[in-house]
Design a protein around this motif. Structure first.
Motif, PDB file in Angstrom:
ATOM      1  N   PRO A  59       0.774  -1.378   0.117  1.00  0.00           N
ATOM      2  CA  PRO A  59      -0.174  -0.021  -0.044  1.00  0.00           C
ATOM      3  C   PRO A  59       0.689   1.265   0.011  1.00  0.00           C
ATOM      4  N   LEU A  60       0.732   2.410  -0.936  1.00  0.00           N
ATOM      5  CA  LEU A  60       1.302   3.474  -0.783  1.00  0.00           C
ATOM      6  C   LEU A  60       0.948   4.285   0.923  1.00  0.00           C
ATOM      7  N   ASP A  61      -0.241   4.023   1.168  1.00  0.00           N
ATOM      8  CA  ASP A  61      -0.519   4.411   2.620  1.00  0.00           C
ATOM      9  C   ASP A  61      -0.924   3.117   3.488  1.00  0.00           C
ATOM     10  N   HIS A  62       0.015   2.666   4.387  1.00  0.00           N
ATOM     11  CA  HIS A  62      -0.481   1.310   5.059  1.00  0.00           C
ATOM     12  C   HIS A  62      -1.748   1.395   5.888  1.00  0.00           C
ATOM     13  N   ASP A  63      -2.188   2.680   6.306  1.00  0.00           N
ATOM     14  CA  ASP A  63      -3.319   2.983   6.798  1.00  0.00           C
ATOM     15  C   ASP A  63      -4.576   2.944   6.115  1.00  0.00           C
ATOM     16  N   ASP A  64      -4.220   2.697   4.716  1.00  0.00           N
ATOM     17  CA  ASP A  64      -5.417   2.432   3.985  1.00  0.00           C
ATOM     18  C   ASP A  64      -5.048   1.127   2.841  1.00  0.00           C
ATOM     19  N   PRO A  65      -4.843   0.198   3.513  1.00  0.00           N
ATOM     20  CA  PRO A  65      -4.584  -1.354   2.881  1.00  0.00           C
ATOM     21  C   PRO A  65      -5.121  -1.555   1.386  1.00  0.00           C
ATOM     22  N   GLY A  66      -6.412  -0.897   1.389  1.00  0.00           N
ATOM     23  CA  GLY A  66      -7.110  -1.221   0.234  1.00  0.00           C
ATOM     24  C   GLY A  66      -7.179  -0.321  -0.894  1.00  0.00           C
ATOM     25  N   GLY A  67      -6.149   0.896  -0.459  1.00  0.00           N
ATOM     26  CA  GLY A  67      -6.104   1.774  -1.413  1.00  0.00           C
ATOM     27  C   GLY A  67      -4.932   1.654  -2.397  1.00  0.00           C
ATOM     28  N   GLU A  68      -4.180   2.820  -3.136  1.00  0.00           N
ATOM     29  CA  GLU A  68      -3.357   2.564  -4.066  1.00  0.00           C
ATOM     30  C   GLU A  68      -2.213   1.814  -3.591  1.00  0.00           C
ATOM     31  N   GLN A  69      -1.738   0.914  -4.695  1.00  0.00           N
ATOM     32  CA  GLN A  69      -0.588  -0.010  -4.396  1.00  0.00           C
ATOM     33  C   GLN A  69       0.574   0.205  -5.074  1.00  0.00           C
ATOM     34  N   ILE A  70       1.915   0.439  -4.598  1.00  0.00           N
ATOM     35  CA  ILE A  70       2.953   0.712  -5.419  1.00  0.00           C
ATOM     36  C   ILE A  70       3.740  -0.597  -5.451  1.00  0.00           C
ATOM     37  N   ALA A  71       4.817  -0.673  -6.267  1.00  0.00           N
ATOM     38  CA  ALA A  71       5.762  -1.860  -6.612  1.00  0.00           C
ATOM     39  C   ALA A  71       6.808  -1.723  -5.740  1.00  0.00           C
ATOM     40  N   LEU A  72       7.382  -2.854  -5.006  1.00  0.00           N
ATOM     41  CA  LEU A  72       8.426  -3.150  -4.432  1.00  0.00           C
ATOM     42  C   LEU A  72       9.246  -4.300  -4.719  1.00  0.00           C
ATOM     43  N   SER A  73      10.508  -4.042  -4.685  1.00  0.00           N
ATOM     44  CA  SER A  73      11.565  -5.020  -5.428  1.00  0.00           C
ATOM     45  C   SER A  73      12.563  -5.348  -4.229  1.00  0.00           C
ATOM     46  N   ALA A  74      13.073  -6.665  -4.530  1.00  0.00           N
ATOM     47  CA  ALA A  74      13.983  -6.970  -3.401  1.00  0.00           C
ATOM     48  C   ALA A  74      14.968  -8.133  -4.076  1.00  0.00           C
ATOM     49  N   ARG A  75      16.005  -8.167  -3.728  1.00  0.00           N
ATOM     50  CA  ARG A  75      16.930  -9.394  -4.248  1.00  0.00           C
ATOM     51  C   ARG A  75      17.606  -9.877  -3.134  1.00  0.00           C
ATOM     52  N   GLU A  76      17.318 -11.516  -3.034  1.00  0.00           N
ATOM     53  CA  GLU A  76      17.659 -12.426  -2.312  1.00  0.00           C
ATOM     54  C   GLU A  76      18.932 -13.130  -2.708  1.00  0.00           C
ATOM     55  N   VAL A  77      19.973 -13.066  -1.782  1.00  0.00           N
ATOM     56  CA  VAL A  77      21.177 -13.375  -2.193  1.00  0.00           C
ATOM     57  C   VAL A  77      21.583 -14.505  -1.094  1.00  0.00           C
ATOM     58  N   VAL A  78      22.222 -15.590  -1.563  1.00  0.00           N
ATOM     59  CA  VAL A  78      22.546 -16.699  -0.730  1.00  0.00           C
ATOM     60  C   VAL A  78      23.866 -17.380  -1.515  1.00  0.00           C
ATOM     61  N   ALA A  79      24.688 -17.866  -0.548  1.00  0.00           N
ATOM     62  CA  ALA A  79      25.841 -18.435  -0.843  1.00  0.00           C
ATOM     63  C   ALA A  79      25.587 -19.866  -1.918  1.00  0.00           C
ATOM     64  N   SER A  80      26.396 -20.000  -3.044  1.00  0.00           N
ATOM     65  CA  SER A  80      26.394 -20.837  -3.806  1.00  0.00           C
ATOM     66  C   SER A  80      26.445 -22.195  -3.006  1.00  0.00           C
ATOM     67  N   GLY A  81      25.574 -23.332  -3.258  1.00  0.00           N
ATOM     68  CA  GLY A  81      25.468 -24.533  -2.560  1.00  0.00           C
ATOM     69  C   GLY A  81      24.699 -24.534  -1.438  1.00  0.00           C
ATOM     70  N   ARG A  82      24.083 -23.515  -0.829  1.00  0.00           N
ATOM     71  CA  ARG A  82      23.464 -23.221   0.389  1.00  0.00           C
ATOM     72  C   ARG A  82      21.920 -22.791   0.171  1.00  0.00           C
ATOM     73  N   GLU A  83      21.490 -22.996  -1.411  1.00  0.00           N
ATOM     74  CA  GLU A  83      20.358 -22.629  -1.732  1.00  0.00           C
ATOM     75  C   GLU A  83      19.181 -23.133  -0.908  1.00  0.00           C
ATOM     76  N   ASN A  84      19.315 -24.303  -0.533  1.00  0.00           N
ATOM     77  CA  ASN A  84      18.209 -25.034   0.176  1.00  0.00           C
ATOM     78  C   ASN A  84      18.280 -25.151   1.481  1.00  0.00           C
ATOM     79  N   ASP A  85      19.239 -24.719   2.099  1.00  0.00           N
ATOM     80  CA  ASP A  85      19.523 -24.512   3.665  1.00  0.00           C
ATOM     81  C   ASP A  85      18.532 -23.690   4.304  1.00  0.00           C
ATOM     82  N   ALA A  86      18.336 -24.297   5.760  1.00  0.00           N
ATOM     83  CA  ALA A  86      17.178 -23.242   6.300  1.00  0.00           C
ATOM     84  C   ALA A  86      18.083 -22.373   6.891  1.00  0.00           C
ATOM     85  N   LEU A  87      18.255 -21.042   6.401  1.00  0.00           N
ATOM     86  CA  LEU A  87      19.301 -20.227   6.779  1.00  0.00           C
ATOM     87  C   LEU A  87      18.267 -19.152   7.494  1.00  0.00           C
ATOM     88  N   PRO A  88      18.757 -18.391   8.448  1.00  0.00           N
ATOM     89  CA  PRO A  88      18.088 -17.314   9.026  1.00  0.00           C
ATOM     90  C   PRO A  88      18.294 -16.197   7.938  1.00  0.00           C
TER      91      PRO A  88
END
Length: 433
Positions: free
Chosen positions: A19-48
């Motif tokens: 939500p653009l305004d979290h007090d109005d969760p049903g209102g306008e939405q905006i995009a948010l992007s993030a990149r997950e990074v993990v060490a090679s070989g540990r993709e399937n590990d239960a990491l914090p």
């Protein structure tokens, strides 16, 4: 979701609607992007998870190219999330090209008022619940990212396993005026320290300022390079190697031409890289708003407070060989809306943000005094950007917060020796140091 690989890394992109305004969760939405990074070989590990919050405001998350620095240390035990905070990177952008889509300057200013730490942390909590569920994660906040982390501790500590802060412990109570009254003396100290290291630069700086009062010079990106814009190159002095970079810039700023001495293209290109706001206009538009909490307008606080420090008058230093030209750093001024091309069309929007009242409080002092989340903070001894005394006052007010006060680094410690800095913060948070 498709994973891609780099040497030693597996990267997975995540995209969210928030939500653009979290007090109005049903209102306008905006995009948010993030990149997950993990060490090679540990993709399937239960990491914090470790969430990284970049500095700014208005800076996107780092774009890794292989392992190195703080990321290498983090990947030894964490799955890392690099978040493009709202308005940055691949999240819905906010700049001179996109903001007119919002409508009038009044509508643009109202939109941007929802881009402070409070909205950013509510974004983080929504992302955490979608990615991790109810499990808390660790946050690593660099500079403004540390301001966000302290807001996180104030308003959603249940989402945190630990908070690690590098050069970003804000004052819990200071007004923008208080922040800048502390900042100008630091800028003076950094300037004078630079001239002690490179005595010849004092004359070069004065000569260049004199040239700029007599000649209109335009940087390659279209920035009008005034004496005051020249002073802002002092932002380099907040980096460990910044004084050396500034010295090299000042070695030959002018070149002989058929019309007399003019700014060299080489100098202009390097200065534009330092001063441009094309990639982070939110830095200029919202910088003073990250400090205000009492509902008062920011009203160009840095510019008003500058009048209390007449030795920063560049034009006054030109004719006085005994008075060094002082550099400035992290300050935003109304004249920048005229000189910087990325800001010119946003002039009225910026003015409205400076006039805005009713800003909410960002920090809950009583809750911080009862904090139970492990917190560790690197406080740089004479940080150009964040006042050390303010940081230490906050450290004393947050229950259980442990500090590492050091003069080994300038503000960019996480960038210059990130593995060491992060390792020390983790050991402090775990009571291992």
């Amino acid at each position: 979701m498709t994973a891609v690989r780099q040497p030693g890394l597996v990267l997975t992109d995540h995209h969210f609607r928030v939500p653009l305004d979290h007090d109005d969760p049903g209102g306008e939405q905006i995009a948010l992007s993030a990149r997950e990074v993990v060490a090679s070989g540990r993709e399937n590990d239960a990491l914090p998870w470790l969430l990284h919050l970049e500095g700014g405001p208005g800076s996107p998350a780092p774009r890794p190219v292989g392992r190195g620095g703080w990321l290498d240390r983090a990947l030894k035990e964490y799955r890392v999330l690099l978040l493009d905070q709202r308005g940055t990177g691949r999240s819905t952008p906010a700049n001179r090209q996109t903001l007119p889509l919002r409508g009038t300057p009044e509508e643009q200013a109202a939109y941007l008022a929802r881009f402070r730490a409070d909205s950013i942390i509510r974004d983080c909590e929504l992302v955490r619940r979608r990615l991790v569920g109810d499990t808390p994660w660790t946050v690593l906040g660099q500079s403004f990212g540390g301001f966000c982390a302290v807001h996180y501790l104030s308003h959603a500590p249940e989402g945190l396993a630990a908070a690690l802060i590098a050069g970003g412990l804000p004052s819990l109570t200071a007004t923008p005026e208080t922040v800048y009254r502390a900042a100008y003396p630091r800028m003076r100290r950094k300037s004078l320290a630079h001239y002690r290291r490179y005595p010849g630069d004092a004359g070069r700086a004065r000569a260049l300022a004199a040239h700029l009062t007599e000649h209109e010079e335009i940087l390659p990106d279209g920035t009008l390079f005034t004496p005051e814009a020249f002073q802002q190159l002092g932002i380099l002095l907040g980096r460990r190697d910044g004084s050396h970079h500034l010295h090299h810039l000042l070695e030959a700023p002018l070149v002989a031409t058929v019309s007399g001495p003019r700014l060299s293209d080489a100098f202009g290109e390097q200065a534009a890289r330092v001063l441009s706001h094309a990639s982070n206009p939110l830095y200029a538009l919202l910088h003073e708003a990250i400090y205000t909490q009492d509902g008062s307008p920011t009203a160009w606080a840095a510019d008003r407070v500058r009048g209390e420090f007449p030795d920063f008058d560049a034009r006054g230093a030109i004719g006085d060989p005994g008075r060094p030209l002082l550099f400035t750093g992290e300050t935003v001024h109304p004249w920048m809306l005229r000189t910087h091309p990325a800001l010119r069309t946003l002039r009225r929007t910026a003015e409205l943000l400076a006039e805005r009242t009713g800003w909410d409080r960002l920090y809950d002092e009583s809750r911080l005094a009862r904090n139970t989340v492990p917190v560790a903070a690197a406080v740089y001894h004479d940080d150009l950007f964040v006042d050390t005394a303010h940081s230490l006052e906050t450290a004393a007010a947050v229950r259980g917060l442990r500090t590492w006060v050091t003069d080994e680094f300038e503000h960019d410690g996480l960038g210059t020796d990130g593995a060491h800095v992060l390792d020390r913060l983790l050991r402090l948070a775990r009571d291992e140091a």
